[in-house]
Write a protein that holds these residues in place. Structure first.
Motif, PDB file in Angstrom:
ATOM      1  N   MET A 184       0.848  -1.182   0.000  1.00 16.53           N
ATOM      2  CA  MET A 184       0.000   0.000   0.000  1.00 16.53           C
ATOM      3  C   MET A 184       0.888   1.237   0.000  1.00 16.53           C
ATOM      4  O   MET A 184       1.837   1.336   0.757  1.00 16.53           O
ATOM      5  CB  MET A 184      -0.884  -0.012   1.237  1.00 16.53           C
ATOM      6  N   LYS A 185       0.586   2.171  -0.867  1.00 15.84           N
ATOM      7  CA  LYS A 185       1.348   3.406  -0.954  1.00 15.84           C
ATOM      8  C   LYS A 185       0.683   4.471  -0.103  1.00 15.84           C
ATOM      9  O   LYS A 185      -0.504   4.754  -0.261  1.00 15.84           O
ATOM     10  CB  LYS A 185       1.452   3.867  -2.402  1.00 15.84           C
ATOM     11  N   VAL A 186       1.438   5.071   0.805  1.00 14.59           N
ATOM     12  CA  VAL A 186       0.929   6.111   1.684  1.00 14.59           C
ATOM     13  C   VAL A 186       1.176   7.462   1.023  1.00 14.59           C
ATOM     14  O   VAL A 186       2.259   7.725   0.509  1.00 14.59           O
ATOM     15  CB  VAL A 186       1.639   6.055   3.056  1.00 14.59           C
ATOM     16  N   ILE A 187       0.173   8.318   1.034  1.00 19.72           N
ATOM     17  CA  ILE A 187       0.322   9.673   0.496  1.00 19.72           C
ATOM     18  C   ILE A 187       0.504  10.611   1.681  1.00 19.72           C
ATOM     19  O   ILE A 187      -0.384  10.744   2.521  1.00 19.72           O
ATOM     20  CB  ILE A 187      -0.900  10.082  -0.346  1.00 19.72           C
ATOM     21  N   TYR A 188       1.680  11.241   1.743  1.00 23.18           N
ATOM     22  CA  TYR A 188       2.002  12.139   2.850  1.00 23.18           C
ATOM     23  C   TYR A 188       1.697  13.586   2.472  1.00 23.18           C
ATOM     24  O   TYR A 188       1.738  13.951   1.294  1.00 23.18           O
ATOM     25  CB  TYR A 188       3.476  12.000   3.222  1.00 23.18           C
ATOM     26  N   PRO A 189       1.432  14.440   3.469  1.00 24.40           N
ATOM     27  CA  PRO A 189       1.208  15.872   3.205  1.00 24.40           C
ATOM     28  C   PRO A 189       2.447  16.511   2.577  1.00 24.40           C
ATOM     29  O   PRO A 189       3.571  16.016   2.741  1.00 24.40           O
ATOM     30  CB  PRO A 189       0.945  16.455   4.601  1.00 24.40           C
ATOM     31  N   SER A 190       2.232  17.605   1.875  1.00 26.58           N
ATOM     32  CA  SER A 190       3.332  18.243   1.152  1.00 26.58           C
ATOM     33  C   SER A 190       4.467  18.690   2.074  1.00 26.58           C
ATOM     34  O   SER A 190       5.625  18.654   1.676  1.00 26.58           O
ATOM     35  CB  SER A 190       2.820  19.421   0.323  1.00 26.58           C
ATOM     36  N   LEU A 191       4.163  19.100   3.309  1.00 30.11           N
ATOM     37  CA  LEU A 191       5.242  19.498   4.219  1.00 30.11           C
ATOM     38  C   LEU A 191       6.134  18.307   4.575  1.00 30.11           C
ATOM     39  O   LEU A 191       7.337  18.462   4.752  1.00 30.11           O
ATOM     40  CB  LEU A 191       4.681  20.139   5.489  1.00 30.11           C
ATOM     41  N   VAL A 192       5.569  17.128   4.656  1.00 29.22           N
ATOM     42  CA  VAL A 192       6.364  15.921   4.903  1.00 29.22           C
ATOM     43  C   VAL A 192       7.246  15.644   3.691  1.00 29.22           C
ATOM     44  O   VAL A 192       8.444  15.356   3.832  1.00 29.22           O
ATOM     45  CB  VAL A 192       5.462  14.705   5.213  1.00 29.22           C
ATOM     46  N   GLU A 193       6.669  15.765   2.502  1.00 27.76           N
ATOM     47  CA  GLU A 193       7.445  15.546   1.276  1.00 27.76           C
ATOM     48  C   GLU A 193       8.576  16.565   1.157  1.00 27.76           C
ATOM     49  O   GLU A 193       9.688  16.227   0.759  1.00 27.76           O
ATOM     50  CB  GLU A 193       6.541  15.602   0.040  1.00 27.76           C
ATOM     51  N   GLN A 194       8.306  17.824   1.523  1.00 24.61           N
ATOM     52  CA  GLN A 194       9.343  18.854   1.493  1.00 24.61           C
ATOM     53  C   GLN A 194      10.474  18.503   2.446  1.00 24.61           C
ATOM     54  O   GLN A 194      11.651  18.608   2.087  1.00 24.61           O
ATOM     55  CB  GLN A 194       8.767  20.206   1.909  1.00 24.61           C
ATOM     56  N   ALA A 195      10.124  18.120   3.652  1.00 24.69           N
ATOM     57  CA  ALA A 195      11.139  17.768   4.644  1.00 24.69           C
ATOM     58  C   ALA A 195      11.942  16.557   4.177  1.00 24.69           C
ATOM     59  O   ALA A 195      13.170  16.517   4.340  1.00 24.69           O
ATOM     60  CB  ALA A 195      10.487  17.493   5.998  1.00 24.69           C
ATOM     61  N   PHE A 196      11.283  15.585   3.574  1.00 22.99           N
ATOM     62  CA  PHE A 196      11.974  14.413   3.052  1.00 22.99           C
ATOM     63  C   PHE A 196      12.940  14.824   1.942  1.00 22.99           C
ATOM     64  O   PHE A 196      14.098  14.378   1.912  1.00 22.99           O
ATOM     65  CB  PHE A 196      10.965  13.387   2.529  1.00 22.99           C
ATOM     66  N   ASP A 197      12.496  15.693   1.029  1.00 20.26           N
ATOM     67  CA  ASP A 197      13.366  16.153  -0.060  1.00 20.26           C
ATOM     68  C   ASP A 197      14.585  16.880   0.484  1.00 20.26           C
ATOM     69  O   ASP A 197      15.692  16.723  -0.030  1.00 20.26           O
ATOM     70  CB  ASP A 197      12.596  17.056  -1.024  1.00 20.26           C
ATOM     71  N   LEU A 198      14.384  17.697   1.520  1.00 19.49           N
ATOM     72  CA  LEU A 198      15.521  18.390   2.142  1.00 19.49           C
ATOM     73  C   LEU A 198      16.488  17.400   2.772  1.00 19.49           C
ATOM     74  O   LEU A 198      17.707  17.567   2.684  1.00 19.49           O
ATOM     75  CB  LEU A 198      15.031  19.394   3.180  1.00 19.49           C
ATOM     76  N   TYR A 199      15.957  16.377   3.404  1.00 20.32           N
ATOM     77  CA  TYR A 199      16.797  15.345   3.998  1.00 20.32           C
ATOM     78  C   TYR A 199      17.646  14.667   2.923  1.00 20.32           C
ATOM     79  O   TYR A 199      18.857  14.488   3.078  1.00 20.32           O
ATOM     80  CB  TYR A 199      15.936  14.303   4.727  1.00 20.32           C
ATOM     81  N   VAL A 200      17.011  14.301   1.809  1.00 18.06           N
ATOM     82  CA  VAL A 200      17.724  13.635   0.718  1.00 18.06           C
ATOM     83  C   VAL A 200      18.791  14.550   0.137  1.00 18.06           C
ATOM     84  O   VAL A 200      19.910  14.114  -0.145  1.00 18.06           O
ATOM     85  CB  VAL A 200      16.733  13.162  -0.375  1.00 18.06           C
ATOM     86  N   LYS A 201      18.480  15.841  -0.014  1.00 15.80           N
ATOM     87  CA  LYS A 201      19.470  16.787  -0.537  1.00 15.80           C
ATOM     88  C   LYS A 201      20.679  16.887   0.392  1.00 15.80           C
ATOM     89  O   LYS A 201      21.802  16.994  -0.053  1.00 15.80           O
ATOM     90  CB  LYS A 201      18.851  18.177  -0.709  1.00 15.80           C
ATOM     91  N   GLN A 202      20.424  16.862   1.694  1.00 17.07           N
ATOM     92  CA  GLN A 202      21.493  17.034   2.659  1.00 17.07           C
ATOM     93  C   GLN A 202      22.287  15.755   2.890  1.00 17.07           C
ATOM     94  O   GLN A 202      23.501  15.788   2.981  1.00 17.07           O
ATOM     95  CB  GLN A 202      20.931  17.532   3.988  1.00 17.07           C
ATOM     96  N   TYR A 203      21.605  14.618   2.981  1.00 16.40           N
ATOM     97  CA  TYR A 203      22.270  13.377   3.378  1.00 16.40           C
ATOM     98  C   TYR A 203      22.414  12.349   2.265  1.00 16.40           C
ATOM     99  O   TYR A 203      23.026  11.313   2.460  1.00 16.40           O
ATOM    100  CB  TYR A 203      21.541  12.740   4.566  1.00 16.40           C
ATOM    101  N   GLY A 204      21.812  12.594   1.121  1.00 16.81           N
ATOM    102  CA  GLY A 204      21.933  11.650   0.017  1.00 16.81           C
ATOM    103  C   GLY A 204      20.731  10.729  -0.100  1.00 16.81           C
ATOM    104  O   GLY A 204      19.742  10.851   0.602  1.00 16.81           O
ATOM    105  N   THR A 205      20.845   9.808  -1.001  1.00 17.20           N
ATOM    106  CA  THR A 205      19.756   8.896  -1.338  1.00 17.20           C
ATOM    107  C   THR A 205      19.369   8.002  -0.167  1.00 17.20           C
ATOM    108  O   THR A 205      20.217   7.548   0.587  1.00 17.20           O
ATOM    109  CB  THR A 205      20.175   8.016  -2.526  1.00 17.20           C
ATOM    110  N   VAL A 206      18.085   7.764  -0.044  1.00 18.84           N
ATOM    111  CA  VAL A 206      17.547   6.871   0.978  1.00 18.84           C
ATOM    112  C   VAL A 206      17.176   5.564   0.282  1.00 18.84           C
ATOM    113  O   VAL A 206      16.504   5.587  -0.752  1.00 18.84           O
ATOM    114  CB  VAL A 206      16.295   7.490   1.640  1.00 18.84           C
ATOM    115  N   PRO A 207      17.596   4.427   0.820  1.00 20.43           N
ATOM    116  CA  PRO A 207      17.209   3.152   0.198  1.00 20.43           C
ATOM    117  C   PRO A 207      15.682   3.031   0.129  1.00 20.43           C
ATOM    118  O   PRO A 207      14.985   3.432   1.065  1.00 20.43           O
ATOM    119  CB  PRO A 207      17.786   2.094   1.141  1.00 20.43           C
ATOM    120  N   PRO A 208      15.162   2.500  -0.964  1.00 20.78           N
ATOM    121  CA  PRO A 208      13.700   2.405  -1.120  1.00 20.78           C
ATOM    122  C   PRO A 208      12.995   1.731   0.051  1.00 20.78           C
ATOM    123  O   PRO A 208      11.880   2.100   0.393  1.00 20.78           O
ATOM    124  CB  PRO A 208      13.538   1.594  -2.410  1.00 20.78           C
ATOM    125  N   SER A 209      13.641   0.781   0.678  1.00 18.82           N
ATOM    126  CA  SER A 209      13.007   0.078   1.793  1.00 18.82           C
ATOM    127  C   SER A 209      12.860   0.955   3.031  1.00 18.82           C
ATOM    128  O   SER A 209      12.093   0.636   3.932  1.00 18.82           O
ATOM    129  CB  SER A 209      13.816  -1.172   2.154  1.00 18.82           C
TER     130      SER A 209
END
Length: 123
Positions: free
Chosen positions: A1-26
């Motif tokens: 099941m795919k969870v749809i997160y609010p845009s602020l969560v997606e923004q924070a996740f994108d910032l995390y990825v930019k700062q720390y690099g790729t997150v494994p899909p799992s």
């Protein structure tokens, strides 16, 4: 099941990825869940994922307006690029706001699609 997160969560996740690099899909959903819980705990989101008055007061959704679905949409191209950093690489003239929401031209769509398709971590 795919969870749809609010845009602020997606923004924070994108910032995390930019700062720390790729997150494994799992680990993506686990990290997004953690971010969601932290935003709720800190009063930025309510339990339903909606932005709180504190988020507005802190300027996190200052120049965003709720659409018909209750989600916040940026009012300017600058804000669109802040909300979705993947668009920052493109010139402002590739975007247009309509009554249906934000539109991007074919160049942007092709470029983003190619980036996603060529990313080995993309699902």
């Amino acid at each position: 099941m795919k969870v749809i997160y609010p845009s602020l969560v997606e923004q924070a996740f994108d910032l995390y990825v930019k700062q720390y690099g790729t997150v494994p899909p799992s680990k993506v959903n686990k990290l997004k869940s953690y971010i969601y819980k932290a935003l709720v705990k800190n009063g930025i989101l309510d339990q339903n994922g909606n932005s709180t008055q504190k988020a507005k007061d802190d300027g996190l959704v200052e120049s965003f307006t709720p659409n018909k679905d209750g989600e916040y949409e940026p009012e300017t191209v600058r804000d669109l690029k802040l909300m979705y950093p993947m668009y920052a690489q493109f010139s402002d003239n590739h975007f247009m706001k309509s009554s249906q929401g934000w539109l991007a031209d074919a160049y942007v769509i092709r470029s983003i699609s190619s980036q996603v398709l060529n990313n080995p971590f993309s699902d």
